[in-house]
Design an enzyme around this catalytic site. Structure first.
Site, PDB file in Angstrom:
ATOM      1  N   ARG A  23       0.811  -1.224   0.000  1.00 35.51           N
ATOM      2  CA  ARG A  23       0.000   0.000   0.000  1.00 35.51           C
ATOM      3  C   ARG A  23       0.844   1.274   0.000  1.00 35.51           C
ATOM      4  O   ARG A  23       0.315   2.366   0.202  1.00 35.51           O
ATOM      5  CB  ARG A  23      -0.933  -0.014   1.225  1.00 35.51           C
ATOM      6  CG  ARG A  23      -1.854  -1.242   1.262  1.00 35.51           C
ATOM      7  CD  ARG A  23      -2.723  -1.196   2.509  1.00 35.51           C
ATOM      8  NE  ARG A  23      -3.391  -2.459   2.792  1.00 35.51           N
ATOM      9  CZ  ARG A  23      -4.623  -2.781   2.380  1.00 35.51           C
ATOM     10  NH1 ARG A  23      -5.305  -1.941   1.634  1.00 35.51           N
ATOM     11  NH2 ARG A  23      -5.166  -3.947   2.710  1.00 35.51           N
ATOM     12  N   TYR A  62       3.098  -4.407  -7.177  1.00 34.69           N
ATOM     13  CA  TYR A  62       2.533  -3.415  -6.258  1.00 34.69           C
ATOM     14  C   TYR A  62       2.627  -2.026  -6.889  1.00 34.69           C
ATOM     15  O   TYR A  62       3.703  -1.461  -7.025  1.00 34.69           O
ATOM     16  CB  TYR A  62       3.213  -3.462  -4.889  1.00 34.69           C
ATOM     17  CG  TYR A  62       2.905  -4.732  -4.099  1.00 34.69           C
ATOM     18  CD1 TYR A  62       1.863  -5.588  -4.489  1.00 34.69           C
ATOM     19  CD2 TYR A  62       3.622  -5.082  -2.972  1.00 34.69           C
ATOM     20  CE1 TYR A  62       1.572  -6.746  -3.783  1.00 34.69           C
ATOM     21  CE2 TYR A  62       3.325  -6.244  -2.251  1.00 34.69           C
ATOM     22  CZ  TYR A  62       2.303  -7.070  -2.675  1.00 34.69           C
ATOM     23  OH  TYR A  62       2.008  -8.219  -1.972  1.00 34.69           O
ATOM     24  N   HIS A 136       4.388 -15.584  -6.502  1.00 34.95           N
ATOM     25  CA  HIS A 136       3.247 -14.885  -5.896  1.00 34.95           C
ATOM     26  C   HIS A 136       1.972 -15.733  -5.800  1.00 34.95           C
ATOM     27  O   HIS A 136       1.329 -15.794  -4.765  1.00 34.95           O
ATOM     28  CB  HIS A 136       2.983 -13.617  -6.718  1.00 34.95           C
ATOM     29  CG  HIS A 136       2.325 -12.523  -5.946  1.00 34.95           C
ATOM     30  ND1 HIS A 136       2.471 -11.199  -6.282  1.00 34.95           N
ATOM     31  CD2 HIS A 136       1.516 -12.524  -4.861  1.00 34.95           C
ATOM     32  CE1 HIS A 136       1.778 -10.457  -5.440  1.00 34.95           C
ATOM     33  NE2 HIS A 136       1.186 -11.237  -4.566  1.00 34.95           N
ATOM     34  N   ASN A 167       0.619 -18.538  -1.477  1.00 35.16           N
ATOM     35  CA  ASN A 167      -0.721 -18.973  -1.884  1.00 35.16           C
ATOM     36  C   ASN A 167      -0.727 -20.334  -2.579  1.00 35.16           C
ATOM     37  O   ASN A 167      -1.589 -20.604  -3.425  1.00 35.16           O
ATOM     38  CB  ASN A 167      -1.378 -17.926  -2.796  1.00 35.16           C
ATOM     39  CG  ASN A 167      -1.433 -16.550  -2.164  1.00 35.16           C
ATOM     40  OD1 ASN A 167      -1.936 -16.408  -1.053  1.00 35.16           O
ATOM     41  ND2 ASN A 167      -0.894 -15.536  -2.833  1.00 35.16           N
ATOM     42  N   GLY A 224      -7.043  -7.011   6.308  1.00 35.71           N
ATOM     43  CA  GLY A 224      -7.147  -5.770   5.532  1.00 35.71           C
ATOM     44  C   GLY A 224      -7.650  -4.595   6.345  1.00 35.71           C
ATOM     45  O   GLY A 224      -8.082  -3.589   5.786  1.00 35.71           O
ATOM     46  N   GLY A 282       0.522  -4.105   7.272  1.00 39.73           N
ATOM     47  CA  GLY A 282       0.313  -3.388   6.013  1.00 39.73           C
ATOM     48  C   GLY A 282      -0.056  -1.927   6.151  1.00 39.73           C
ATOM     49  O   GLY A 282      -0.309  -1.252   5.161  1.00 39.73           O
ATOM     50  N   SER A 283      -0.088  -1.411   7.382  1.00 39.21           N
ATOM     51  CA  SER A 283      -0.508  -0.016   7.587  1.00 39.21           C
ATOM     52  C   SER A 283       0.566   0.951   7.095  1.00 39.21           C
ATOM     53  O   SER A 283       1.761   0.692   7.219  1.00 39.21           O
ATOM     54  CB  SER A 283      -0.742   0.221   9.086  1.00 39.21           C
ATOM     55  OG  SER A 283      -0.989   1.587   9.315  1.00 39.21           O
ATOM     56  N   ARG A 288       0.223   3.652  13.772  1.00 33.00           N
ATOM     57  CA  ARG A 288      -0.068   2.205  13.757  1.00 33.00           C
ATOM     58  C   ARG A 288       1.192   1.398  13.492  1.00 33.00           C
ATOM     59  O   ARG A 288       1.379   0.319  14.062  1.00 33.00           O
ATOM     60  CB  ARG A 288      -1.111   1.897  12.683  1.00 33.00           C
ATOM     61  CG  ARG A 288      -2.468   2.431  13.051  1.00 33.00           C
ATOM     62  CD  ARG A 288      -3.459   2.217  11.934  1.00 33.00           C
ATOM     63  NE  ARG A 288      -4.701   2.879  12.230  1.00 33.00           N
ATOM     64  CZ  ARG A 288      -5.492   3.437  11.328  1.00 33.00           C
ATOM     65  NH1 ARG A 288      -5.189   3.406  10.043  1.00 33.00           N
ATOM     66  NH2 ARG A 288      -6.604   4.023  11.699  1.00 33.00           N
TER      67      ARG A 288
HETATM   68  N1  NAP Z   1       1.046 -12.804  -1.148  1.00 34.83           N
HETATM   69  C1  NAP Z   1      -0.081 -12.210  -1.418  1.00 34.83           C
HETATM   70  O1  NAP Z   1      -0.881 -12.683  -2.256  1.00 34.83           O
HETATM   71  C2  NAP Z   1      -0.420 -10.940  -0.697  1.00 34.83           C
HETATM   72  C3  NAP Z   1      -1.709 -10.382  -0.814  1.00 34.83           C
HETATM   73  C4  NAP Z   1      -1.991  -9.203  -0.087  1.00 34.83           C
HETATM   74  C5  NAP Z   1      -1.018  -8.637   0.725  1.00 34.83           C
HETATM   75  N2  NAP Z   1       0.239  -9.201   0.790  1.00 34.83           N
HETATM   76  C6  NAP Z   1       1.299  -8.628   1.674  1.00 34.83           C
HETATM   77  O2  NAP Z   1       0.765  -8.468   2.973  1.00 34.83           O
HETATM   78  C7  NAP Z   1       0.968  -7.133   3.414  1.00 34.83           C
HETATM   79  C8  NAP Z   1      -0.085  -6.732   4.417  1.00 34.83           C
HETATM   80  O3  NAP Z   1      -1.398  -6.820   3.828  1.00 34.83           O
HETATM   81  P1  NAP Z   1      -2.540  -5.798   4.285  1.00 34.83           P
HETATM   82  O4  NAP Z   1      -2.089  -4.419   3.993  1.00 34.83           O
HETATM   83  O5  NAP Z   1      -3.832  -6.274   3.733  1.00 34.83           O
HETATM   84  O6  NAP Z   1      -2.473  -6.033   5.882  1.00 34.83           O
HETATM   85  P2  NAP Z   1      -3.416  -5.636   7.090  1.00 34.83           P
HETATM   86  O7  NAP Z   1      -2.460  -5.238   8.163  1.00 34.83           O
HETATM   87  O8  NAP Z   1      -4.367  -6.735   7.353  1.00 34.83           O
HETATM   88  O9  NAP Z   1      -4.279  -4.375   6.619  1.00 34.83           O
HETATM   89  C9  NAP Z   1      -3.720  -3.092   6.539  1.00 34.83           C
HETATM   90  C10 NAP Z   1      -4.800  -2.147   6.108  1.00 34.83           C
HETATM   91  O10 NAP Z   1      -5.726  -1.994   7.184  1.00 34.83           O
HETATM   92  C11 NAP Z   1      -5.933  -0.603   7.425  1.00 34.83           C
HETATM   93  N3  NAP Z   1      -6.256  -0.330   8.825  1.00 34.83           N
HETATM   94  C12 NAP Z   1      -7.351   0.322   9.243  1.00 34.83           C
HETATM   95  N4  NAP Z   1      -7.379   0.418  10.566  1.00 34.83           N
HETATM   96  C13 NAP Z   1      -6.265  -0.156  10.999  1.00 34.83           C
HETATM   97  C14 NAP Z   1      -5.725  -0.320  12.293  1.00 34.83           C
HETATM   98  N5  NAP Z   1      -6.369   0.119  13.370  1.00 34.83           N
HETATM   99  N6  NAP Z   1      -4.546  -0.960  12.418  1.00 34.83           N
HETATM  100  C15 NAP Z   1      -3.901  -1.400  11.319  1.00 34.83           C
HETATM  101  N7  NAP Z   1      -4.367  -1.258  10.038  1.00 34.83           N
HETATM  102  C16 NAP Z   1      -5.557  -0.631   9.896  1.00 34.83           C
HETATM  103  C17 NAP Z   1      -4.610   0.027   7.033  1.00 34.83           C
HETATM  104  O11 NAP Z   1      -4.858   1.412   6.788  1.00 34.83           O
HETATM  105  P3  NAP Z   1      -3.781   2.517   7.253  1.00 34.83           P
HETATM  106  O12 NAP Z   1      -2.643   2.395   6.304  1.00 34.83           O
HETATM  107  O13 NAP Z   1      -4.531   3.790   7.140  1.00 34.83           O
HETATM  108  O14 NAP Z   1      -3.385   2.197   8.660  1.00 34.83           O
HETATM  109  C18 NAP Z   1      -4.266  -0.762   5.782  1.00 34.83           C
HETATM  110  O15 NAP Z   1      -4.988  -0.241   4.668  1.00 34.83           O
HETATM  111  C19 NAP Z   1       0.981  -6.321   2.102  1.00 34.83           C
HETATM  112  O16 NAP Z   1       1.634  -5.068   2.218  1.00 34.83           O
HETATM  113  C20 NAP Z   1       1.780  -7.253   1.218  1.00 34.83           C
HETATM  114  O17 NAP Z   1       3.177  -7.131   1.480  1.00 34.83           O
HETATM  115  C21 NAP Z   1       0.542 -10.329   0.098  1.00 34.83           C
END
Ligand code: NAP
Length: 318
Positions: A23, A62, A136, A167, A224, A282-283, A288
């Protein structure tokens, strides 16, 4: 202080929580990236490094490479950081229209694509070597011997230190691991796992990680954001996750008892598993990013762990 974990089958001692760069650009659409987005992405990376994360997860797709470019900018402006961090990236997903306007969406584990994609990531990331290079999403046309040859070549040329997958089903992992040499075995399996997404727990993927000594990396560990502190899920998200309300209730109860927050308990639930899961945070919000590093200090009891599982399942265990 973020604790560390050694990734199995490697000498990589990384932070027990990784930082995900998906992100960083603030959008999927390369054309919509503004200079503010780029600055915000740079600040998020610097914040994550300052907070103590040392493993950074990328992918070629990304924001069509912009996330890797943002990271590469940080490294070019602060070259000494490279020795303090570990870089993971991924390849294998191809969007429609690439390289020709009529090309369909697909997965591509051809040796040619793996090698080209890795070399392009190295350039964008402004580094000579990727520490962990992951496939991936499984390519239905995967030829394990061809993948193993591509891995060998990248490793021999010093472009990749260790490899991983993401995956994959257990049978796909088995298929690929038969073709590997010891040096190019897969060290990590990046899977979607959180309280809201438990198939890796229930369908033998975590068991296989333990059997094969692969470290699981958890993507979307807060589903997410829906397990984040003060997050207000939409009606659609409540429909998608019918047990979310009850899961929040139990998370909040346990958080209160430990004087911590919902998101910390949700990450601690992953960290408790004996497979040694590394959640990928992912934040891009600085508060955070810092706050979530506290998750490895919370050791949930077995009772707490199961209370959370039961709330998320919504049905009793067999
Ligand atoms: N291998 C794959 O197929 C695959 C697929 C998807 C992701 N990934 C990897 O996994 C990583 C993490 O995924 P993700 O971003 O979906 O993880 P996540 O930590 O589950 O979600 C993060 C998202 O939640 C939001 N959020 C809202 N409130 C929050 C809070 N209180 N605390 C934390 N986050 C909050 C964040 O926004 P804010 O930024 O505003 O905090 C951000 O948009 C990615 O960056 C990537 O490297 C891999």
């Amino acid at each position: 202080m973020v604790k560390t974990r050694v990734i199995q089958n490697t000498d990589l001692e990384v932070s027990s929580l990784a930082y995900g760069c998906w992100r960083l650009a603030g959008t999927w659409d390369k054309k919509k990236v503004s200079s503010e987005n780029l600055d915000h992405g740079v600040r998020a990376v610097l914040t994550a490094i300052d907070a103590g994360y040392t493993l950074f997860d990328h992918a070629d797709i990304y924001c069509s490479g912009i996330a890797e470019t943002i990271f590469g900018q940080v490294l070019s402006e602060n070259p000494s950081l490279r020795d303090r961090i570990f870089i993971a990236s991924k390849c294998g997903i191809r969007f429609p229209g690439n390289p020709n306007p009529t090309s369909p969406q697909r997965y591509d584990f051809s040796a040619e694509h793996i090698i080209k994609s890795c070399e392009e990531s190295l350039l964008r990331l402004n580094t000579d070597v990727i520490d962990l290079y992951q496939l991936h999403r499984p390519d239905y046309l995967m030829n394990p011997a061809e993948v193993a040859n591509a891995f060998e070549q990248l490793h021999k040329q010093g472009k990749v230190r260790f490899f991983g997958i993401s995956n994959f089903s257990p049978s796909q992992v088995d298929l690929l691991s038969r073709a590997h040499s010891a040096i190019c075995c897969t060290s990590v399996h990046q899977i979607e796992i959180s309280l809201m997404q438990r198939y890796a727990l229930e369908e033998g993927i975590l068991d296989q990680c333990m059997l094969k000594k692969m470290t699981p990396l958890a993507w979307s560990p807060l589903a997410g954001g829906v397990l984040g502190d003060d997050y207000q899920p939409s009606e659609e998200q409540f429909k998608k996750y019918p047990t979310l309300k009850e899961t929040h209730r139990v998370l909040d109860k346990i958080a209160k008892e430990h004087d911590t927050t919902r998101s910390i308990v949700a990450l601690a639930w992953l960290l408790k598993h004996p497979a040694g899961i590394i959640p990928i945070v992912g934040s891009v919000n600085p508060n955070r990013i810092y706050h979530l590093t506290n998750a490895d200090d919370l050791d949930l009891s077995r009772e707490e762990w199961y209370s959370l599982l039961l709330a998320a399942r919504g049905i009793p265990l067999p």
